[in-house]
Design a protein around this motif. Structure first.
Motif, PDB file in Angstrom:
ATOM      1  N   HIS A 157      -7.951  -5.177  -5.561  1.00 57.49           N
ATOM      2  CA  HIS A 157      -7.391  -6.384  -5.920  1.00 57.49           C
ATOM      3  C   HIS A 157      -5.837  -6.358  -5.111  1.00 57.49           C
ATOM      4  N   GLU A 158      -5.611  -7.445  -4.771  1.00 54.92           N
ATOM      5  CA  GLU A 158      -4.384  -7.493  -3.953  1.00 54.92           C
ATOM      6  C   GLU A 158      -3.084  -7.168  -4.999  1.00 54.92           C
ATOM      7  N   ASP A 159      -3.040  -7.794  -6.224  1.00 53.84           N
ATOM      8  CA  ASP A 159      -2.038  -7.283  -7.069  1.00 53.84           C
ATOM      9  C   ASP A 159      -2.150  -6.057  -7.481  1.00 53.84           C
ATOM     10  N   ASN A 160      -3.230  -5.393  -7.542  1.00 54.74           N
ATOM     11  CA  ASN A 160      -3.074  -3.810  -8.208  1.00 54.74           C
ATOM     12  C   ASN A 160      -4.328  -2.972  -7.306  1.00 54.74           C
ATOM     13  N   LEU A 161      -3.641  -2.417  -6.495  1.00 51.74           N
ATOM     14  CA  LEU A 161      -4.472  -1.713  -5.383  1.00 51.74           C
ATOM     15  C   LEU A 161      -5.297  -0.608  -6.034  1.00 51.74           C
ATOM     16  N   ARG A 162      -5.166  -0.348  -7.202  1.00 54.55           N
ATOM     17  CA  ARG A 162      -5.931   0.773  -7.957  1.00 54.55           C
ATOM     18  C   ARG A 162      -7.144   0.275  -8.702  1.00 54.55           C
ATOM     19  N   HIS A 163      -7.117  -0.979  -8.782  1.00 57.47           N
ATOM     20  CA  HIS A 163      -8.185  -1.888  -9.329  1.00 57.47           C
ATOM     21  C   HIS A 163      -9.208  -2.401  -8.172  1.00 57.47           C
ATOM     22  N   PHE A 164     -10.344  -1.990  -8.403  1.00 59.42           N
ATOM     23  CA  PHE A 164     -11.543  -2.397  -7.463  1.00 59.42           C
ATOM     24  C   PHE A 164     -12.422  -3.442  -8.022  1.00 59.42           C
TER      25      PHE A 164
ATOM     26  N   MET B 212       0.926  -1.200  -0.031  1.00 52.46           N
ATOM     27  CA  MET B 212      -0.033   0.129  -0.058  1.00 52.46           C
ATOM     28  C   MET B 212       0.910   1.213  -0.218  1.00 52.46           C
ATOM     29  N   SER B 213       1.979   1.052   0.361  1.00 48.26           N
ATOM     30  CA  SER B 213       2.921   2.215   0.366  1.00 48.26           C
ATOM     31  C   SER B 213       3.063   3.116  -0.714  1.00 48.26           C
ATOM     32  N   SER B 214       3.071   2.384  -1.935  1.00 49.83           N
ATOM     33  CA  SER B 214       3.466   3.092  -3.186  1.00 49.83           C
ATOM     34  C   SER B 214       2.202   3.959  -3.526  1.00 49.83           C
ATOM     35  N   LEU B 215       0.929   3.762  -3.032  1.00 53.96           N
ATOM     36  CA  LEU B 215      -0.151   4.275  -3.371  1.00 53.96           C
ATOM     37  C   LEU B 215      -0.184   5.820  -2.749  1.00 53.96           C
ATOM     38  N   PRO B 216      -0.782   6.756  -3.639  1.00 53.53           N
ATOM     39  CA  PRO B 216      -0.978   8.220  -2.978  1.00 53.53           C
ATOM     40  C   PRO B 216      -1.604   8.273  -1.575  1.00 53.53           C
ATOM     41  N   ARG B 217      -1.585   8.895  -0.826  1.00 59.49           N
ATOM     42  CA  ARG B 217      -2.102   8.753   0.607  1.00 59.49           C
ATOM     43  C   ARG B 217      -3.759   9.137   0.376  1.00 59.49           C
ATOM     44  N   ARG B 218      -3.898   9.867  -0.452  1.00 57.05           N
ATOM     45  CA  ARG B 218      -5.459  10.033  -0.702  1.00 57.05           C
ATOM     46  C   ARG B 218      -6.216   8.647  -1.116  1.00 57.05           C
ATOM     47  N   ILE B 219      -5.505   8.020  -2.053  1.00 58.87           N
ATOM     48  CA  ILE B 219      -6.067   6.622  -2.348  1.00 58.87           C
ATOM     49  C   ILE B 219      -6.221   5.675  -1.340  1.00 58.87           C
ATOM     50  N   PHE B 220      -5.140   5.916  -0.449  1.00 61.97           N
ATOM     51  CA  PHE B 220      -5.021   4.646   0.624  1.00 61.97           C
ATOM     52  C   PHE B 220      -6.075   5.236   1.502  1.00 61.97           C
ATOM     53  N   LYS B 221      -6.036   6.355   1.838  1.00 63.34           N
ATOM     54  CA  LYS B 221      -7.305   6.750   2.934  1.00 63.34           C
ATOM     55  C   LYS B 221      -8.864   6.547   2.488  1.00 63.34           C
ATOM     56  N   GLU B 222      -8.852   6.855   1.006  1.00 60.20           N
ATOM     57  CA  GLU B 222     -10.302   6.465   0.411  1.00 60.20           C
ATOM     58  C   GLU B 222     -10.639   4.965   0.607  1.00 60.20           C
ATOM     59  N   THR B 223      -9.543   4.138   0.088  1.00 67.47           N
ATOM     60  CA  THR B 223      -9.838   2.819   0.234  1.00 67.47           C
ATOM     61  C   THR B 223      -9.885   2.280   1.604  1.00 67.47           C
ATOM     62  N   GLN B 224      -9.386   2.746   2.660  1.00 72.58           N
ATOM     63  CA  GLN B 224      -9.755   2.340   3.937  1.00 72.58           C
ATOM     64  C   GLN B 224     -10.954   2.675   4.341  1.00 72.58           C
ATOM     65  N   LYS B 225     -11.488   4.079   4.048  1.00 70.27           N
ATOM     66  CA  LYS B 225     -12.819   4.097   4.453  1.00 70.27           C
ATOM     67  C   LYS B 225     -13.829   3.400   3.918  1.00 70.27           C
ATOM     68  N   LEU B 226     -13.508   3.060   2.353  1.00 68.26           N
ATOM     69  CA  LEU B 226     -14.679   2.282   1.845  1.00 68.26           C
ATOM     70  C   LEU B 226     -14.610   0.839   2.620  1.00 68.26           C
ATOM     71  N   ILE B 227     -13.629   0.499   3.001  1.00 65.07           N
ATOM     72  CA  ILE B 227     -13.744  -0.872   3.523  1.00 65.07           C
ATOM     73  C   ILE B 227     -14.197  -0.748   4.982  1.00 65.07           C
ATOM     74  N   THR B 228     -13.824   0.130   5.775  1.00 65.76           N
ATOM     75  CA  THR B 228     -14.100   0.148   7.018  1.00 65.76           C
ATOM     76  C   THR B 228     -15.382   0.700   7.259  1.00 65.76           C
ATOM     77  N   GLU B 229     -16.127   1.701   6.452  1.00 61.32           N
ATOM     78  CA  GLU B 229     -17.470   2.300   6.421  1.00 61.32           C
ATOM     79  C   GLU B 229     -18.081   2.290   5.025  1.00 61.32           C
ATOM     80  N   PRO B 230     -18.479   1.088   4.523  1.00 59.50           N
ATOM     81  CA  PRO B 230     -18.803   0.968   3.088  1.00 59.50           C
ATOM     82  C   PRO B 230     -20.417   1.725   3.251  1.00 59.50           C
ATOM     83  N   PRO B 231     -20.529   2.228   2.059  1.00 62.17           N
ATOM     84  CA  PRO B 231     -21.963   2.911   1.850  1.00 62.17           C
ATOM     85  C   PRO B 231     -22.892   1.887   1.669  1.00 62.17           C
ATOM     86  N   PRO B 232     -24.004   2.015   2.258  1.00 56.35           N
ATOM     87  CA  PRO B 232     -25.202   0.989   2.259  1.00 56.35           C
ATOM     88  C   PRO B 232     -25.412   0.541   0.784  1.00 56.35           C
TER      89      PRO B 232
END
Length: 149
Positions: free
Chosen positions: A28-35, A1-21
């Motif tokens: 994807h594990e092999d490409n963190l920009r691909h969901f 995850m370290s190679s990801l820009p901070r913003r993408i990291f933060k958005e991803t974390q929020k989507l996982i921890t607080e998904p919209p209804p």
């Protein structure tokens, strides 16, 4: 995850921890920009109870450009074509870097509740919607039963 820009990291974390209804987005594990995205069809829409698979990709210049999103599940909708491309203003000319992945997914979910045949991507579906809205809605329900389970 370290190679990801901070913003993408933060958005991803929020989507996982607080998904919209009704929405889940998992990188994807092999490409963190691909969901891998799953959107549940909104209640009272022709897509109710449908489980729709989408893919979302964040280009290198995100958030200056919108994410690329498309439906993998077949859907009968005037603003989504056979290839799963989505006609949505914020994915094109109304994009703003202030918007987030979450906003995009909520907007796509809202589009399922309110198809707009006056700005179509699938012209045949839009024509059907305009000429026989009830028939088009019935067909959208039928496709949801068949493809979105």
């Amino acid at each position: 995850m370290s190679s990801l820009p901070r913003r993408i990291f933060k958005e991803t974390q929020k989507l996982i921890t607080e998904p919209p209804p009704g929405i889940s987005a998992t990188p994807h594990e092999d490409n963190l920009r691909h969901f891998k995205v799953i959107i549940t069809g909104p209640a009272t829409s022709p897509y109710e109870n449908g489980i729709f698979n989408l893919e979302l990709f964040l280009p290198d210049n995100y958030p200056m450009v919108p994410p690329k999103v498309r439906f993998l599940t077949k859907i009968y909708h005037p603003n989504i074509d056979r290839l799963g491309r989505i006609c949505l203003d914020i994915l094109k000319d109304k994009w703003s870097p202030a918007l987030q992945i979450r906003t995009v997914l909520l907007s796509i979910q809202a589009l399922l509740s309110s198809p707009n045949p006056d700005d179509p991507l699938a012209n045949d579906v839009a024509e059907h919607w305009k000429k026989d809205e009830n028939g088009a809605i019935a067909k959208a329900r039928e496709w949801t039963q068949t493809h979105a389970k």
